[in-house]
Design an enzyme around this catalytic site. Structure first.
Site, PDB file in Angstrom:
ATOM      1  CD  GLU A   1      -2.915  -1.312   1.932  1.00 12.32           C
ATOM      2  OE1 GLU A   1      -4.391  -0.889   1.767  1.00 12.32           O
ATOM      3  OE2 GLU A   1      -2.378  -1.562   3.278  1.00 12.32           O
TER       4      GLU A   1
ATOM      5  CB  CYS B   1       3.605   7.468   2.804  1.00 13.13           C
ATOM      6  SG  CYS B   1       3.458   6.239   4.085  1.00 13.13           S
TER       7      CYS B   1
ATOM      8  CB  CYS C   1       6.422  -4.815   9.486  1.00  8.74           C
ATOM      9  SG  CYS C   1       7.388  -4.291  10.411  1.00  8.74           S
TER      10      CYS C   1
ATOM     11  CB  CYS D   1       5.064  -1.730  16.180  1.00  8.36           C
ATOM     12  SG  CYS D   1       7.049  -1.467  16.526  1.00  8.36           S
TER      13      CYS D   1
ATOM     14  CB  CYS E   1       1.739  -0.418  14.200  1.00  8.09           C
ATOM     15  SG  CYS E   1       2.269  -0.409  12.353  1.00  8.09           S
TER      16      CYS E   1
ATOM     17  N   GLY F   1       6.393  -1.745   6.546  1.00  9.79           N
ATOM     18  CA  GLY F   1       7.280  -2.735   6.545  1.00  9.79           C
ATOM     19  C   GLY F   1       8.630  -1.202   7.428  1.00  9.79           C
ATOM     20  CD  GLU F   2      12.900  -0.644  10.217  1.00 15.16           C
ATOM     21  OE1 GLU F   2      12.677  -0.058  10.626  1.00 15.16           O
ATOM     22  OE2 GLU F   2      14.092  -0.267   9.819  1.00 15.16           O
TER      23      GLU F   2
ATOM     24  CB  SER G   1       9.633   5.201  14.721  1.00 11.91           C
ATOM     25  OG  SER G   1       9.209   5.506  13.420  1.00 11.91           O
TER      26      SER G   1
ATOM     27  CG  HIS H   1       6.707   5.478  19.041  1.00 13.07           C
ATOM     28  ND1 HIS H   1       6.852   6.748  18.160  1.00 13.07           N
ATOM     29  CD2 HIS H   1       6.741   4.528  18.085  1.00 13.07           C
ATOM     30  CE1 HIS H   1       6.619   6.584  16.868  1.00 13.07           C
ATOM     31  NE2 HIS H   1       6.519   5.777  16.878  1.00 13.07           N
TER      32      HIS H   1
ATOM     33  CB  CYS I   1       0.688   6.677  10.290  1.00 10.76           C
ATOM     34  SG  CYS I   1       1.305   8.128  10.034  1.00 10.76           S
TER      35      CYS I   1
HETATM   36  N1  SAH Z   1       9.264   0.985  10.481  1.00  6.58           N
HETATM   37  C1  SAH Z   1       9.480   2.109  10.166  1.00  6.58           C
HETATM   38  C2  SAH Z   1       8.391   3.066   8.900  1.00  6.58           C
HETATM   39  C3  SAH Z   1       7.119   2.281   9.001  1.00  6.58           C
HETATM   40  S1  SAH Z   1       5.894   3.203  10.520  1.00  6.58           S
HETATM   41  C4  SAH Z   1       9.380   2.803  11.137  1.00  6.58           C
HETATM   42  O1  SAH Z   1       9.018   2.400  12.348  1.00  6.58           O
HETATM   43  O2  SAH Z   1       9.574   4.264  12.028  1.00  6.58           O
HETATM   44  C5  SAH Z   1       6.311   4.379   9.932  1.00  6.58           C
HETATM   45  C6  SAH Z   1       5.174   5.040  11.310  1.00  6.58           C
HETATM   46  O3  SAH Z   1       3.709   5.267  11.627  1.00  6.58           O
HETATM   47  C7  SAH Z   1       6.181   5.005  12.557  1.00  6.58           C
HETATM   48  O4  SAH Z   1       6.674   6.134  13.374  1.00  6.58           O
HETATM   49  C8  SAH Z   1       5.174   4.576  13.723  1.00  6.58           C
HETATM   50  O5  SAH Z   1       5.395   3.697  14.755  1.00  6.58           O
HETATM   51  C9  SAH Z   1       3.870   5.328  12.656  1.00  6.58           C
HETATM   52  N2  SAH Z   1       2.500   3.973  13.307  1.00  6.58           N
HETATM   53  C10 SAH Z   1       1.826   2.962  13.414  1.00  6.58           C
HETATM   54  N3  SAH Z   1       0.991   2.617  13.863  1.00  6.58           N
HETATM   55  C11 SAH Z   1       0.682   3.843  13.826  1.00  6.58           C
HETATM   56  C12 SAH Z   1      -0.957   4.052  13.951  1.00  6.58           C
HETATM   57  N4  SAH Z   1      -1.627   3.944  14.546  1.00  6.58           N
HETATM   58  N5  SAH Z   1      -1.327   6.127  14.576  1.00  6.58           N
HETATM   59  C13 SAH Z   1      -0.177   6.797  14.338  1.00  6.58           C
HETATM   60  N6  SAH Z   1       1.592   6.554  14.088  1.00  6.58           N
HETATM   61  C14 SAH Z   1       1.920   4.665  13.733  1.00  6.58           C
END
Ligand code: SAH
Length: 365
Positions: free
Chosen positions: A95, A108, A115, A119, A122, A165-166, A220, A222, A338
């Site tokens: 996507e 994006c 992934c 997390c 996510c 994905g990462e 990221s 958090h 996101c």
């Molecule tokens: N794996 C990478 C890139 C993909 S996630 C990373 O972790 O950075 C992209 C961003 O979206 C990350 O900062 C992730 O923590 C955030 N994200 C994931 N789920 C989310 C949600 N439900 N609401 C807002 N941001 C979210």
């Protein structure tokens, strides 16, 4: 021929197409014709590239299809966000989203289908890893969205590797895609208009520090300590925060560029003044910019922090001399925000699991 390029797998991969043209003894100006057609003309098939002789079009179509992904759906949100769903040739979902922010159009893209990092907040994390995407599959997401934006008279101004994905677990393909997007004879986007976002995969941060390509790095984070962070992001157990910070500081020393720290605010979980102060101390000394992110509901138990909490958290950071901005979310009404990309897939998966059916292919590890 470079062995890292699988014959049937990479797509609008400029490096591979150029290798082929050379192998076939084509004149040097073909390179330019091909890249112009693919990245400026945004051609969808080789057959559309009528400046090339018919025989060469057919040969290229056999060797290196111009389009590899199949678009499965396109959704338009009220705020102008466009979300595109694709499938790879072997059936994995991918996507990508185009967002509008002032005069910017940010695309994006996904670097993997699913992934592996799980997390807890996510939706993609709940899918597990399908597979790494190839460089061409990554850059093609940008091309397809650029084609859609062109119909509205708009252009892609920024690309972020923040979809599924990462990116650093698929380092070589992600960097190859970045180079194609940056190449003045390719898509021609400034390196600083491209950002890679990582959950904290330290070897990737270390490698990026040594890259000539000046793409932006986002981390990221958090949570400011390992105990809380490992509850949200299991990858913390492998790469604890002190290693992460050491890698960021070396990256900064090597590149002189700042690191963008993303901090998702979860109500009652990581949004207290005490944690803001801890974050402020962790990032003290400059070189970081914090983007506070609103949580988008994905069917989990987490809730977004209240606006008052967000302001209070930002104020504490400011007192610690840490610059912070608040990122509002786009495309929520179409699950394009996101972490929401995989939402529907995951709902489907949970339903199937409850029903006792075999999990979908993309959900297996
Ligand atoms: N794996 C990478 C890139 C993909 S996630 C990373 O972790 O950075 C992209 C961003 O979206 C990350 O900062 C992730 O923590 C955030 N994200 C994931 N789920 C989310 C949600 N439900 N609401 C807002 N941001 C979210």
């Amino acid at each position: 021929m470079a062995s890292s390029f699988g014959h049937t797998t990479t797509t609008v991969d400029l490096e591979r197409v150029n290798t082929l043209l050379e192998e076939w003894g084509e004149p040097a100006y073909r390179r330019r014709q091909v890249s112009d057609a693919a990245f400026r003309g945004l051609a969808a098939t080789w057959d559309d590239v009528t400046v090339l002789p018919r025989a060469l079009r057919a040969r290229l179509a056999d060797a290196e299809p111009l389009a590899e992904l199949t678009a499965t759906e396109v959704q338009h949100a009220r705020d102008g966000t466009i979300k595109a769903g694709f499938r790879t040739r072997d059936g994995f979902p991918v996507e990508a989203v185009a967002m509008r922010h002032r005069n910017r159009r940010t695309v994006c893209v996904s670097s993997q289908s699913g992934c592996a990092l799980a997390c807890t907040f996510c939706a993609t994390g709940a899918m597990g890893l399908g597979r790494n995407l190839h460089a061409g599959e990554i850059s093609e997401q940008v091309i397809v969205l650029a084609r859609m934006l062109r119909e509205q008279g708009e252009r892609v101004s920024n690309v972020v590797m923040m979809g599924m994905g990462e990116p650093f677990m698929n380092y070589d393909a992600v960097l190859a895609a970045c180079r194609t997007l940056n190449d003045p004879n390719g898509f021609g986007l400034g390196a600083r208009q491209i950002a890679i976002s990582t959950a904290g995969w330290v070897p990737g941060i270390e490698r990026l520090a040594a890259e000539p390509l000046q793409v932006k790095l986002a981390l990221s984070l958090h949570a400011p300590n390992d105990e809380l962070r490992s509850q949200l992001m299991p990858v913390t157990r492998r790469f604890p925060i002190d290693r992460l910070m050491a890698a960021c500081r070396s990256y900064r020393a090597a590149t002189r560029r700042r690191v963008f720290v993303e901090y998702l605010l979860l109500d009652g979980v990581n949004d207290s003044d005490r944690l803001a102060a801890e974050l402020g101390e962790l990032l003290a000394g400059g070189g970081f910019h914090v983007n506070l992110i609103a949580y988008n509901p994905t069917g989990s138990d987490y809730r977004a922090s209240t606006p008052e909490r967000v302001s209070a958290f930002a104020a504490v950071l400011q007192r610690h001399g840490v610059a912070a901005s608040y990122r509002r979310s786009h495309g929520q009404d179409i699950d394009a925000a996101c972490g929401q990309l995989a939402v529907r897939g995951v709902r489907e998966l949970r339903r199937r699991r409850r029903a006792g059916a075999a999990p979908a292919q993309t959900a297996s590890r």
